[in-house]
Design a protein around this motif. Structure first.
Motif, PDB file in Angstrom:
ATOM      1  N   UNK A   7      34.137  40.302 -78.133  1.00 39.93           N
ATOM      2  CA  UNK A   7      35.509  40.213 -77.653  1.00 39.93           C
ATOM      3  C   UNK A   7      35.582  39.820 -76.169  1.00 39.93           C
ATOM      4  N   UNK A   8      34.566  39.097 -75.738  1.00 44.28           N
ATOM      5  CA  UNK A   8      34.495  38.638 -74.353  1.00 44.28           C
ATOM      6  C   UNK A   8      35.770  37.899 -73.945  1.00 44.28           C
ATOM      7  N   UNK A   9      36.183  36.932 -74.763  1.00 40.94           N
ATOM      8  CA  UNK A   9      37.366  36.140 -74.428  1.00 40.94           C
ATOM      9  C   UNK A   9      38.651  36.955 -74.568  1.00 40.94           C
ATOM     10  N   UNK A  10      38.638  37.961 -75.428  1.00 41.96           N
ATOM     11  CA  UNK A  10      39.833  38.793 -75.614  1.00 41.96           C
ATOM     12  C   UNK A  10      40.133  39.613 -74.371  1.00 41.96           C
ATOM     13  N   UNK A  11      39.079  40.242 -73.809  1.00 44.58           N
ATOM     14  CA  UNK A  11      39.301  41.048 -72.602  1.00 44.58           C
ATOM     15  C   UNK A  11      39.787  40.169 -71.451  1.00 44.58           C
ATOM     16  N   UNK A  12      39.209  38.993 -71.337  1.00 43.89           N
ATOM     17  CA  UNK A  12      39.654  38.073 -70.283  1.00 43.89           C
ATOM     18  C   UNK A  12      41.071  37.584 -70.546  1.00 43.89           C
ATOM     19  N   UNK A  13      41.398  37.383 -71.819  1.00 48.02           N
ATOM     20  CA  UNK A  13      42.748  36.943 -72.157  1.00 48.02           C
ATOM     21  C   UNK A  13      43.779  38.005 -71.761  1.00 48.02           C
ATOM     22  N   UNK A  65      45.888  36.857 -81.097  1.00 48.32           N
ATOM     23  CA  UNK A  65      45.076  35.794 -81.689  1.00 48.32           C
ATOM     24  C   UNK A  65      43.732  35.653 -80.972  1.00 48.32           C
ATOM     25  N   UNK A  66      43.672  36.075 -79.702  1.00 47.32           N
ATOM     26  CA  UNK A  66      42.387  36.002 -78.996  1.00 47.32           C
ATOM     27  C   UNK A  66      41.373  36.950 -79.634  1.00 47.32           C
ATOM     28  N   UNK A  67      41.840  38.061 -80.205  1.00 43.54           N
ATOM     29  CA  UNK A  67      40.932  38.980 -80.885  1.00 43.54           C
ATOM     30  C   UNK A  67      40.447  38.385 -82.215  1.00 43.54           C
ATOM     31  N   UNK A  68      41.244  37.477 -82.782  1.00 42.93           N
ATOM     32  CA  UNK A  68      40.815  36.807 -84.012  1.00 42.93           C
ATOM     33  C   UNK A  68      39.845  35.678 -83.728  1.00 42.93           C
ATOM     34  N   UNK A  69      39.986  35.044 -82.559  1.00 46.05           N
ATOM     35  CA  UNK A  69      39.171  33.858 -82.267  1.00 46.05           C
ATOM     36  C   UNK A  69      37.916  34.156 -81.452  1.00 46.05           C
ATOM     37  N   UNK A  70      37.932  35.207 -80.639  1.00 48.69           N
ATOM     38  CA  UNK A  70      36.817  35.461 -79.725  1.00 48.69           C
ATOM     39  C   UNK A  70      35.467  35.637 -80.420  1.00 48.69           C
ATOM     40  N   UNK A  71      35.365  36.431 -81.502  1.00 50.17           N
ATOM     41  CA  UNK A  71      34.043  36.593 -82.141  1.00 50.17           C
ATOM     42  C   UNK A  71      33.434  35.278 -82.603  1.00 50.17           C
TER      43      UNK A  71
END
Length: 394
Positions: free
Chosen positions: A62-68, A43-49
């Protein structure tokens, strides 16, 4: 190869630490927790952009996805490592977590970062630490230990010590202020107190005190009054955040718009943290929502059933309290997203973006898995060598 020559990677005769853990840990509970972590990363890949739109300094969608992924890996490692502990080891780590969190929380007015009028985080360079997240599992385990010691009747003032630490923790939370965490930790603490053997007549007294405390919070903290007013009279104030989240959930329907096709999420504030549930509901629909709720229900029901079968009073109340903590936090987050209760600023366990939340949930689940592992005498009837359970209060 014949059936008789097949060798399992972890033989039941293998006495190594990992092999003993594999055969004694509840793999159903572990699997449910790991599934939630995997869903959180997805879901982080859906929300990060959409989330990076609020910060012009971030260019990677995908900044937040990599950190997630980093937080999920660290949280999972902590959960697996902690689940190897003995009950005594759980107590030791919980005490360190609780007192460490209390020390940092006490320093927050001086070193904490103030965000939206609340000083809840410590800036540690590349990430921020929210100590209250670690205080929750620490306090639950410590309280269960103190209540168990009080039941032995050996003069240990366990009830007084537990309530003293609860009062200190709640006081530090209110200084921040963090009403949501205060209510969550108080509810779980009182549930552990009840499960430890408090007479029913005290339940009414504690409930009345709790109601009085909530009323006091309402008159003391203006932001609590504002949130309650927005919830009760949405037509008289700005409810943009919850309105957009509700629109996203409704837009998802049964099976959702599809991966990356969410539209409403672009206008949902804090969509990758407190409102990640609405993102999942829009893109994957009611199906994903029911899967998430089902996984939390499975963890709580299965965990509570196993906890109630434990012989040792400490292990029983601590494990039950930890599973209840996870379940209550999930219920609060989902209820906020569905506009059933006022907004609380509470993360969805294992799903919401955030290092402190993911690490603390890994610690919480690790403690619970460690306490519910099958050990000699842990579950078998008649093997409890502890003194009979006593009522905590007359």
């Amino acid at each position: 190869m014949s059936h008789g020559s097949y060798s399992h990677p972890f033989s039941r005769n293998d006495q190594s630490l990992i092999a003993r853990w594999f055969w004694t840990v509840d793999r159903g509970l572990l699997g449910a927790a790991l599934t939630l972590v995997a869903l959180g990363v997805s879901l982080s890949f859906a929300s990060s952009p959409a989330a990076i739109l609020a910060d012009e300094s971030i260019t990677d969608p995908f900044h937040y996805s990599w950190r997630m992924i980093v937080w999920a890996s660290m949280g999972t490692t902590l959960m697996l490592t902690t689940s190897l502990l003995s009950p005594r080891g759980v107590r030791r780590i919980a005490v360190l977590a609780l007192f460490g969190a209390i020390v940092v929380m006490a320093a927050l007015p001086f070193i904490g970062d103030t965000v939206k009028g609340a000083a809840r985080w410590v800036n540690l360079g590349p990430f921020s630490l929210q100590p209250s997240e670690f205080a929750k599992p620490g306090l639950i385990v410590f309280a269960a230990w103190m209540f168990a010691e009080a039941q032995k009747g050996q003069g240990v003032p366990g009830v007084s010590i537990a309530f003293g630490l609860w009062a200190l923790t709640v006081g530090l939370l209110l200084i921040q202020p963090d009403i949501g965490q205060t209510l969550l930790i108080t509810t779980t603490f009182m549930a552990v107190f009840f499960m430890a053997g408090v007479p029913l007549k005290w339940v009414a007294v504690i409930a009345a005190m709790g109601a009085g405390g909530v009323v006091s919070l309402y008159f003391t903290f203006s932001h609590m009054r504002d949130r309650l007013s927005r919830f009760l009279s949405p037509e008289t104030t700005d409810t943009h955040q919850i309105d957009k989240a509700s629109e996203a959930i409704r837009a998802g329907g049964l099976v959702g718009r599809g991966i990356g096709e969410g539209v409403m999420k672009r206008s949902v504030p804090d969509l990758h943290t407190d409102f990640i549930y609405s993102v999942g509901a829009e893109e994957f629909g009611l199906v994903l929502s029911l899967i998430l709720i089902g996984l939390y229900a499975f963890i709580v029901i299965r965990g509570m059933k196993k906890a109630m079968k434990l012989n040792d009073p400490f292990e029983q109340t601590a494990a039950a309290g930890l599973f209840m903590l996870i379940g209550l936090q999930a219920c609060i987050n989902v209820a906020v997203n569905l506009n059933l209760i006022p907004t609380k600023g509470m993360t969805l366990p294992f799903i919401s973006y955030g290092g402190s939340s993911m690490m603390a949930m890994g610690l919480t689940m690790g403690f619970a898995l460690a306490l519910t592992r099958r050990r000699p005498g842990a579950y078998e009837p008649g093997s409890n060598i502890s003194p009979p359970r006593r009522r905590l209060l007359p």
